[in-house]
Design an enzyme around this catalytic site. Sequence first.
Site, PDB file in Angstrom:
ATOM      1  N   SER A 134     -10.098  -1.763   3.866  1.00  0.00           N
ATOM      2  CA  SER A 134      -8.933  -1.359   3.680  1.00  0.00           C
ATOM      3  C   SER A 134      -7.818  -1.816   3.062  1.00  0.00           C
ATOM      4  O   SER A 134      -8.035  -1.869   1.733  1.00  0.00           O
ATOM      5  CB  SER A 134      -8.517  -0.986   5.276  1.00  0.00           C
ATOM      6  OG  SER A 134      -7.387  -0.344   5.337  1.00  0.00           O
ATOM      7  N   HIS A 170     -10.510   4.869   3.823  1.00  0.00           N
ATOM      8  CA  HIS A 170     -10.370   5.810   4.941  1.00  0.00           C
ATOM      9  C   HIS A 170     -10.301   7.403   4.640  1.00  0.00           C
ATOM     10  O   HIS A 170      -9.759   8.178   5.210  1.00  0.00           O
ATOM     11  CB  HIS A 170      -9.286   5.488   6.041  1.00  0.00           C
ATOM     12  CG  HIS A 170      -9.188   3.996   6.324  1.00  0.00           C
ATOM     13  ND1 HIS A 170     -10.483   3.209   6.846  1.00  0.00           N
ATOM     14  CD2 HIS A 170      -8.221   3.092   6.277  1.00  0.00           C
ATOM     15  CE1 HIS A 170     -10.055   2.066   7.090  1.00  0.00           C
ATOM     16  NE2 HIS A 170      -8.723   1.827   6.606  1.00  0.00           N
TER      17      HIS A 170
END
Length: 243
Positions: A134, A170
Site C-alpha cells: 500500500s 487495492h
Amino acid sequence: MPAEQPTILATSGGLKPGARTRLEFDLLLHHAVELSGVSGRAPRVTHLGTAGGDQRAFNAELDEAARLAGIQFSHLNLFTMPNHPDPAAHLLEQDVVWVSGGSVVNLLAVWRAHGLDSILRTAWQEGVVLAGVSAGSICWFQGGTTDSFGPELRAVGNGLALLPYSNGVHYDSEARRRPLVHRLVADGTLGETHCTDDGVGLVYRGTSLVEAVSEVRGKGAYRVTRGEGGDVLEEMVEPRYLG
C-alpha cells in the site's frame, strides 16, 4: 548477500491472519526474501512503519510473525526519534526493507526530514530489496492515489521516484481506486501507472517491470496508459501464483 540488481517488490499484500498469532507473513513477503538471494543464514529484514506512526503494538505482532518464519527481524522507528544511531548503516546491513501501509504523504515527509530518501536510494543501488504494501508500495514510484488527505482519494506526486511510473494499490477491493487512476492518467496527472489487486505484487529489476506475482489465485496486475487519442488503455499483467 545483496540482490544481483536493484530490486523492488511493490505489493497490495504480504500479511495474512495467523493460526497461533494474529498475523503471519504471507507469500509476497517471503518472496521479497527470496529475491534478495540470501542463503545459509537467517534473512535480515527490517520494517519501516512510518506510514502508521511506528505503532509498537503492530511491531510486536510482526515480531511474532517473524519468529515463526525464522527471519531476523528489526524495526527502524522514526517516532519520536530514530531508534538506531545510524539509520543508514542499519538499512545497508539488511537483505530486505519492508514498508507497511498507512499515510504515504506523511511517510514521505518524515523520510525526507530524516534523509531516508537518499539513504533508501543508496540501499536499493547496493542490492537491498525494497518492498512493502500500500503506502509501502506507492512510495517507490513517482506517485499514485491515496486517502492520506481524507476519505476522498487524491493524487500524490512526490514519491521517491526510484521507479519512473505511478502506482495504484487495492485495485479490486476499493471501488474508487480504478476510476480515479483512469481519470488521472487521462488528464495527465499520472503517467503510466502500474496497479495491483489485493494479494498481488510487482517485481522490478532496475526500473523494468519483470513480472507480477500473487499470493492469491484469480487476482491481477494492470498497466494503465494514455493512448494517442487520449483514451485510457488498461492492459492486464497475469501474475505468477507463488503457492
